[in-house]
Write a protein that holds these residues in place. Structure first.
Motif, PDB file in Angstrom:
ATOM      1  N   ASP A  12      -4.994  -3.280 -15.056  1.00 34.45           N
ATOM      2  CA  ASP A  12      -3.475  -3.561 -14.645  1.00 34.45           C
ATOM      3  C   ASP A  12      -3.127  -4.992 -14.783  1.00 34.45           C
ATOM      4  N   THR A  14      -1.732  -7.346 -11.651  1.00 33.17           N
ATOM      5  CA  THR A  14      -1.290  -6.833 -10.117  1.00 33.17           C
ATOM      6  C   THR A  14      -1.166  -8.327  -9.687  1.00 33.17           C
ATOM      7  N   CYS A  19      -6.355  -8.457  -7.686  1.00 34.00           N
ATOM      8  CA  CYS A  19      -7.059  -7.450  -8.095  1.00 34.00           C
ATOM      9  C   CYS A  19      -7.258  -7.191  -9.747  1.00 34.00           C
ATOM     10  N   SER A  20      -8.069  -6.442 -10.692  1.00 33.28           N
ATOM     11  CA  SER A  20      -8.302  -6.585 -11.813  1.00 33.28           C
ATOM     12  C   SER A  20      -8.193  -7.794 -12.770  1.00 33.28           C
ATOM     13  N   LEU A  43       1.734  -3.158 -11.698  1.00 28.30           N
ATOM     14  CA  LEU A  43       1.950  -3.404 -10.646  1.00 28.30           C
ATOM     15  C   LEU A  43       2.824  -4.879  -9.941  1.00 28.30           C
ATOM     16  N   HIS A  46      -0.756  -3.658  -5.335  1.00 22.75           N
ATOM     17  CA  HIS A  46      -1.321  -2.765  -5.424  1.00 22.75           C
ATOM     18  C   HIS A  46      -1.199  -1.934  -4.750  1.00 22.75           C
ATOM     19  N   THR A  47      -2.431  -1.100  -4.802  1.00 24.29           N
ATOM     20  CA  THR A  47      -1.905   0.637  -4.309  1.00 24.29           C
ATOM     21  C   THR A  47      -2.325   0.727  -3.055  1.00 24.29           C
ATOM     22  N   GLN A  48      -2.957  -0.422  -2.587  1.00 21.65           N
ATOM     23  CA  GLN A  48      -3.447  -0.743  -0.756  1.00 21.65           C
ATOM     24  C   GLN A  48      -2.220  -0.440   0.209  1.00 21.65           C
ATOM     25  N   GLY A 217     -10.220  -4.985  -4.360  1.00 23.75           N
ATOM     26  CA  GLY A 217     -10.783  -6.355  -5.516  1.00 23.75           C
ATOM     27  C   GLY A 217     -12.037  -6.616  -5.508  1.00 23.75           C
ATOM     28  N   ASP A 220     -13.367  -5.831  -9.089  1.00 24.29           N
ATOM     29  CA  ASP A 220     -13.116  -6.277 -10.427  1.00 24.29           C
ATOM     30  C   ASP A 220     -13.722  -8.188 -10.371  1.00 24.29           C
TER      31      ASP A 220
HETATM   32  O1  PXL Z   1      -9.716  -2.577  -8.302  1.00 26.23           O
HETATM   33  C1  PXL Z   1      -8.737  -3.031  -7.269  1.00 26.23           C
HETATM   34  C2  PXL Z   1      -7.071  -2.233  -8.303  1.00 26.23           C
HETATM   35  C3  PXL Z   1      -6.503  -2.172  -8.973  1.00 26.23           C
HETATM   36  N1  PXL Z   1      -5.279  -1.771  -9.669  1.00 26.23           N
HETATM   37  C4  PXL Z   1      -5.241  -0.896  -8.824  1.00 26.23           C
HETATM   38  C5  PXL Z   1      -5.112  -1.168  -7.346  1.00 26.23           C
HETATM   39  C6  PXL Z   1      -6.985  -1.238  -7.054  1.00 26.23           C
HETATM   40  C7  PXL Z   1      -7.402  -0.451  -5.705  1.00 26.23           C
HETATM   41  O2  PXL Z   1      -6.710  -0.460  -4.563  1.00 26.23           O
HETATM   42  O3  PXL Z   1      -4.410   0.349  -6.445  1.00 26.23           O
HETATM   43  C8  PXL Z   1      -3.854  -0.775  -9.154  1.00 26.23           C
END
Ligand code: PXL
Length: 279
Positions: A12, A14, A19-20, A43, A46-48, A217, A220
């Protein structure tokens, strides 16, 4: 003319949170490798984070990839990360079957869960689907939660012995990967264990100091440095060592600067070091 090495990053994108692809692309670039992002989702954070905008890219991935087929692009490595649906896994498998040439490698980071818990999207069907992807992996970077899930074992209530870890890795390796590193195993209050399995060779251990709390992250950053080092000719063990040392350095900086744990690793501070001893 010899061209630069090139890696496809299927993950993804983000915007905020390090991350990613947003971490992996600059890291491999610093190692003089061309990064080719293939987004699985876009995104804002990220989702945290308490709020985030999430755009699933699945419906557009095949058309996106088709242009690479039309252009006859070649990749020296393919690295996969978070995948959100069974359909996405099928698209990734098709990508690997089409683009993986001899001497290229596939690194699968099976982002499925952590601390004994799978992410909400990891239904039994999705876990089954991930096992299909394992068959195409040369290198894998699971944490303990992901390793036990992929070999159908319960999450252990004690620190597994090296022999137990080796056996689980052997079971996973029978399905595909030659090299596996089980990352981030809490060893004691002070240390984190990274367990390295190499097919037909003895296992190896890389210990790192535990610094502060877990940071989003980190996986990653580690998989990007491993992919970059391995593509640049390092042995798997050396790649893991370099990756964990790099991540530790970034984490120590974040702790010193009191960066929130969900802001990711401040890898920018040390990025230049990754390029220093590359040829
Ligand atoms: O590798 C962490 C990560 C990557 N991508 C998304 C995430 C997270 C961690 O929560 O939400 C979308």
């Amino acid at each position: 003319m010899k061209r630069q090495k090139r890696i496809a990053l299927i993950n993804d994108i983000t915007g905020f949170g390090r991350c990613s692809i947003a971490s992996m692309a600059p890291i491999v670039s610093a190692m003089k490798i061309q990064a080719v992002p293939i987004p699985t989702a876009i995104l804002s954070t990220h989702t945290q984070f308490p709020v985030y905008y999430f755009d699933d890219y699945t419906p557009r991935m095949s058309d996106y990839i088709q242009t690479y087929k039309d252009l006859n692009l070649e990749f020296d490595a393919i690295a996969t990360g978070f995948l959100g649906s069974q359909e996405q896994v099928d698209i990734v498998i098709d990508f690997i079957r089409y683009f993986k040439k001899e001497n290229a490698f596939v690194l699968v980071d099976p982002v499925m869960g952590d601390h004994g818990k799978l992410y909400a999207t990891y239904t039994p069907q999705m876990c089954h689907k991930m096992k299909e992807l394992v068959q195409y992996a040369d290198l894998m970077t699971p944490n303990l939660t992901e390793l036990v899930t992929l070999v159908d074992q319960p999450y252990p209530d004690h620190l597994p012995s090296f022999d137990e870890l080796n056996q689980m890795c052997e079971t996973l390796a029978k399905q595909g990967p030659k090299h596996i590193v089980v990352t981030g195993i809490p060893f004691n209050d002070k240390q984190i264990l990274n367990f390295i399995y190499n097919q037909d060779e003895d296992y190896q251990i890389v210990m790192v100091d535990r610094i502060g709390q877990d940071r989003c992250g980190t996986g990653d950053v580690i998989s990007a440095v491993i992919a970059g080092c391995y593509l640049n000719g390092y042995h798997f063990y050396e790649s893991v060592k370099k990756a964990t040392e790099f991540a530790s350095k970034c984490i120590a900086y974040c702790e010193k600067m009191q960066v929130p744990h969900y802001y990711g690793l401040c890898f920018e501070e040390y990025l230049w070091e990754l390029g220093v001893d590359e040829s």
